[in-house]
Design an enzyme around this catalytic site. Structure first.
Site, PDB file in Angstrom:
ATOM      1  N   GLU A  39      28.917 -18.108  93.469  1.00 52.25           N
ATOM      2  CA  GLU A  39      30.218 -18.314  94.104  1.00 52.25           C
ATOM      3  C   GLU A  39      29.973 -19.047  95.423  1.00 52.25           C
ATOM      4  O   GLU A  39      29.394 -18.491  96.354  1.00 52.25           O
ATOM      5  CB  GLU A  39      30.881 -16.940  94.316  1.00 52.25           C
ATOM      6  CG  GLU A  39      32.237 -17.022  94.934  1.00 52.25           C
ATOM      7  CD  GLU A  39      33.150 -18.043  94.271  1.00 52.25           C
ATOM      8  OE1 GLU A  39      33.626 -18.946  94.985  1.00 52.25           O
ATOM      9  OE2 GLU A  39      33.384 -17.949  93.040  1.00 52.25           O
ATOM     10  N   CYS A  62      25.604 -26.036  89.887  1.00 53.51           N
ATOM     11  CA  CYS A  62      26.976 -25.539  89.929  1.00 53.51           C
ATOM     12  C   CYS A  62      27.402 -25.182  91.360  1.00 53.51           C
ATOM     13  O   CYS A  62      27.639 -26.086  92.149  1.00 53.51           O
ATOM     14  CB  CYS A  62      27.134 -24.384  88.951  1.00 53.51           C
ATOM     15  SG  CYS A  62      28.846 -24.178  88.457  1.00 53.51           S
ATOM     16  N   ARG A 117      36.245 -28.233  92.917  1.00 52.06           N
ATOM     17  CA  ARG A 117      35.795 -26.969  92.319  1.00 52.06           C
ATOM     18  C   ARG A 117      36.687 -26.576  91.143  1.00 52.06           C
ATOM     19  O   ARG A 117      37.852 -26.958  91.089  1.00 52.06           O
ATOM     20  CB  ARG A 117      35.855 -25.849  93.357  1.00 52.06           C
ATOM     21  CG  ARG A 117      34.910 -26.045  94.500  1.00 52.06           C
ATOM     22  CD  ARG A 117      35.245 -25.094  95.618  1.00 52.06           C
ATOM     23  NE  ARG A 117      34.899 -23.733  95.268  1.00 52.06           N
ATOM     24  CZ  ARG A 117      35.461 -22.657  95.821  1.00 52.06           C
ATOM     25  NH1 ARG A 117      36.420 -22.782  96.707  1.00 52.06           N
ATOM     26  NH2 ARG A 117      35.072 -21.455  95.473  1.00 52.06           N
ATOM     27  N   ILE A 150      30.213 -23.276  83.544  1.00 51.38           N
ATOM     28  CA  ILE A 150      30.932 -22.025  83.849  1.00 51.38           C
ATOM     29  C   ILE A 150      31.784 -22.256  85.096  1.00 51.38           C
ATOM     30  O   ILE A 150      31.250 -22.426  86.185  1.00 51.38           O
ATOM     31  CB  ILE A 150      29.950 -20.852  84.085  1.00 51.38           C
ATOM     32  CG1 ILE A 150      29.031 -20.687  82.871  1.00 51.38           C
ATOM     33  CG2 ILE A 150      30.723 -19.565  84.377  1.00 51.38           C
ATOM     34  CD1 ILE A 150      27.904 -19.692  83.073  1.00 51.38           C
ATOM     35  N   HIS A 199      24.530 -25.354  84.080  1.00 54.60           N
ATOM     36  CA  HIS A 199      23.498 -24.340  84.342  1.00 54.60           C
ATOM     37  C   HIS A 199      22.262 -24.533  83.456  1.00 54.60           C
ATOM     38  O   HIS A 199      22.131 -23.843  82.445  1.00 54.60           O
ATOM     39  CB  HIS A 199      24.078 -22.951  84.073  1.00 54.60           C
ATOM     40  CG  HIS A 199      25.068 -22.508  85.079  1.00 54.60           C
ATOM     41  ND1 HIS A 199      24.725 -21.797  86.209  1.00 54.60           N
ATOM     42  CD2 HIS A 199      26.406 -22.673  85.140  1.00 54.60           C
ATOM     43  CE1 HIS A 199      25.795 -21.535  86.917  1.00 54.60           C
ATOM     44  NE2 HIS A 199      26.840 -22.060  86.291  1.00 54.60           N
ATOM     45  N   GLU A 246      19.478 -23.396  83.825  1.00 57.54           N
ATOM     46  CA  GLU A 246      18.691 -22.149  83.818  1.00 57.54           C
ATOM     47  C   GLU A 246      19.181 -21.176  82.746  1.00 57.54           C
ATOM     48  O   GLU A 246      18.559 -20.139  82.527  1.00 57.54           O
ATOM     49  CB  GLU A 246      18.728 -21.493  85.210  1.00 57.54           C
ATOM     50  CG  GLU A 246      20.041 -20.862  85.636  1.00 57.54           C
ATOM     51  CD  GLU A 246      21.120 -21.856  86.096  1.00 57.54           C
ATOM     52  OE1 GLU A 246      20.937 -23.075  85.890  1.00 57.54           O
ATOM     53  OE2 GLU A 246      22.145 -21.406  86.634  1.00 57.54           O
TER      54      GLU A 246
HETATM   55  N1  GLN Z   1      33.419 -21.901  90.558  1.00 58.28           N
HETATM   56  C1  GLN Z   1      32.280 -21.523  91.335  1.00 58.28           C
HETATM   57  C2  GLN Z   1      32.446 -21.929  92.795  1.00 58.28           C
HETATM   58  O1  GLN Z   1      33.376 -22.558  93.151  1.00 58.28           O
HETATM   59  C3  GLN Z   1      31.000 -22.126  90.790  1.00 58.28           C
HETATM   60  C4  GLN Z   1      30.718 -21.527  89.456  1.00 58.28           C
HETATM   61  C5  GLN Z   1      29.270 -21.471  89.094  1.00 58.28           C
HETATM   62  O2  GLN Z   1      28.375 -21.596  89.921  1.00 58.28           O
HETATM   63  N2  GLN Z   1      29.055 -21.181  87.834  1.00 58.28           N
HETATM   64  O3  GLN Z   1      31.616 -21.593  93.585  1.00 58.28           O
END
Ligand code: GLN
Length: 200
Positions: free
Chosen positions: A47, A78, A104, A134, A170, A172
């Site tokens: 996040e 991400c 985002r 994600i 991702h 990973e």
């Molecule tokens: N939506 C998340 C953000 O704004 C990022 C999501 C993620 O790292 N999978 O930080």
């Protein structure tokens, strides 16, 4: 060689596991002193608002900024990409280390998470990659010094500007280790081994 993985929030364990499986030693980065022994840094998914806050709380924000500006190789996935971007359409303060503009959570609620085969450009052609997205960000603008290494449809999803590598997905979380290998070989391996300044 030792790679530090920012371990304030998010999926840092998965990054450490991939890197360790590739035979690379890793260490968690939680405090400024943890950065003194690393040859590269991973900023994981998670996040971005929480990570940005914790970076400031633990005095890592300016230090990472100055070390990456001094040449420290960094790989952000991400939320990590969001935090490295120069410009964010809406979100927390970012490190401003890569000339892109990011939105985002850009793929909408109905497909918050999905997996797709990626169109890979020159440097990575002998491998097929699948991206796990994600609540992924979308790169809306790519600056002139930034190279696009893979796309999902028209969208750039893997990009590099010198010592900064980022993915909107991702790597990973899949079995494929090619992107971590690329980071170790092309970004960490080819950096000058300079001593990165500890900043102010
Ligand atoms: N939506 C998340 C953000 O704004 C990022 C999501 C993620 O790292 N999978 O930080």
């Amino acid at each position: 060689m030792q790679i530090g993985v920012l371990a304030l929030q998010g999926d840092f364990r998965e990054h450490r596991q991939v890197l360790e499986e590739l035979g690379t030693s890793t260490c968690p980065v939680r405090r400024p002193g943890d950065l003194s022994e690393v040859d590269g840094l991973v900023i994981p998914g998670g996040e971005s608002t929480a990570i940005s806050k914790l970076l400031r709380k633990w005095d890592l924000f300016k230090l990472i900024q100055s070390q990456v500006r001094g040449g420290l190789p960094v790989f952000g996935t991400c939320a990590g990409l969001i935090l490295l971007a120069n410009e964010l359409q809406d979100g927390p303060p970012t490190l401003e280390l890569l000339d892109i503009t990011v939105e985002r959570n850009s793929y909408g609620r109905q497909i918050e998470s999905f997996e797709s085969r990626l169109e890979v450009t020159d440097e990575l052609t002998d491998e097929v990659f699948h991206g796990v997205f994600i609540r992924a960000p979308r790169v809306k603008r790519v600056g002139p010094g930034v190279k696009v290494l893979a796309r999902y449809g028209e969208d750039p999803v893997l990009l590099r500007q010198e010592n900064v590598l980022v993915a909107t997905f991702h790597p990973e979380l899949t079995e494929e280790k090619g992107i971590h290998e690329y980071f170790l070989r092309e970004v960490v391996g080819k950096s000058s081994g300079a001593c990165y300044s500890m900043g102010d």
